[in-house]
Design a protein around this motif. Structure first.
Motif, short mmCIF file in Angstrom:
data_model
loop_
_atom_site.label_atom_id
_atom_site.label_comp_id
_atom_site.label_asym_id
_atom_site.label_seq_id
_atom_site.Cartn_x
_atom_site.Cartn_y
_atom_site.Cartn_z
N GLY A 1 1.01 -1.23 0.22
CA GLY A 1 -0.18 -0.18 0.00
C GLY A 1 0.87 1.34 0.14
O GLY A 1 0.35 2.43 0.37
N ILE A 2 2.46 1.41 -0.10
CA ILE A 2 3.07 2.06 -0.72
C ILE A 2 2.97 2.63 -2.46
O ILE A 2 3.10 1.99 -2.87
CB ILE A 2 4.32 2.19 -0.36
N ILE A 3 2.46 3.72 -2.48
CA ILE A 3 2.62 4.49 -3.43
C ILE A 3 4.23 4.89 -3.86
O ILE A 3 5.09 5.14 -3.72
CB ILE A 3 1.59 6.65 -3.27
N GLN A 4 4.36 3.86 -5.50
CA GLN A 4 5.54 4.10 -6.27
C GLN A 4 5.53 5.20 -7.28
O GLN A 4 6.73 6.03 -7.43
CB GLN A 4 5.63 2.91 -6.97
N GLN A 5 3.97 5.77 -7.67
CA GLN A 5 4.80 6.17 -8.65
C GLN A 5 3.11 7.01 -8.77
O GLN A 5 1.83 6.24 -8.91
CB GLN A 5 4.75 5.31 -10.36
N VAL B 1 3.55 13.13 -2.39
CA VAL B 1 2.75 11.55 -2.31
C VAL B 1 3.28 10.11 -2.46
O VAL B 1 3.76 8.97 -1.81
CB VAL B 1 1.39 11.76 -2.85
N THR B 2 4.10 10.96 -3.22
CA THR B 2 5.61 9.14 -3.50
C THR B 2 6.53 8.65 -2.75
O THR B 2 6.38 9.51 -1.97
CB THR B 2 6.14 9.25 -5.15
N GLY B 3 5.60 7.50 -2.52
CA GLY B 3 6.23 6.64 -1.00
C GLY B 3 5.67 7.07 0.13
O GLY B 3 6.16 6.52 1.58
N ARG B 4 5.04 7.12 0.36
CA ARG B 4 3.07 7.40 1.18
C ARG B 4 2.53 6.21 1.61
O ARG B 4 1.57 5.83 0.13
CB ARG B 4 2.87 8.77 1.37
N LYS B 5 2.02 5.88 2.41
CA LYS B 5 0.91 5.11 2.33
C LYS B 5 0.06 5.52 1.71
O LYS B 5 -0.97 6.53 1.81
CB LYS B 5 0.38 4.65 3.41
N ILE B 6 -1.21 4.60 0.99
CA ILE B 6 -2.62 5.28 0.38
C ILE B 6 -3.58 5.95 1.62
O ILE B 6 -4.04 6.73 0.87
CB ILE B 6 -2.70 3.59 -0.35
N ASP B 7 -3.64 4.98 2.85
CA ASP B 7 -4.40 5.60 2.94
C ASP B 7 -4.21 6.76 3.90
O ASP B 7 -5.06 7.85 3.89
CB ASP B 7 -4.83 4.75 4.62
#
Length: 84
Positions: free
Chosen positions: A24-28, A46-52
């Motif tokens: 659930g970690i945003i890659q791109q 937001v890249t590298g952060r959790k979706i939630d």
């Protein structure tokens, strides 16, 4: 990996391409259309952060008198991505 091409509604951007890993970690995040500089900045933030976390931060943001915004549309794309 999870991936979505999300067609936006009610914003200047037309599409959001999002990839996240299985944790659930945003890659791109890549926006098509819209305010290029601002949307590049959002993508980097937001890249590298959790979706939630990102959904919680961006959901409900409005652009002027519009009922949505590019950040709000990203939160909606991420909600769909979570369902995959």
């Amino acid at each position: 990996m999870k991936h979505i091409l999300y067609q936006t509604q009610g914003t200047c951007s037309k599409m959001i391409d999002v990839t996240a890993d299985d944790n659930g970690i945003i890659q791109q995040v890549v926006f098509t259309g819209g305010c290029h500089g601002n949307l590049q900045g959002i993508s980097k933030l937001v890249t590298g952060r959790k979706i939630d976390e990102v959904i919680e931060s961006l959901k409900g943001i409005r652009c002027g008198t519009k009922p949505t915004s590019c950040p709000d549309q990203l939160s909606q794309a991420l909600e769909e991505l979570k369902q995959k």
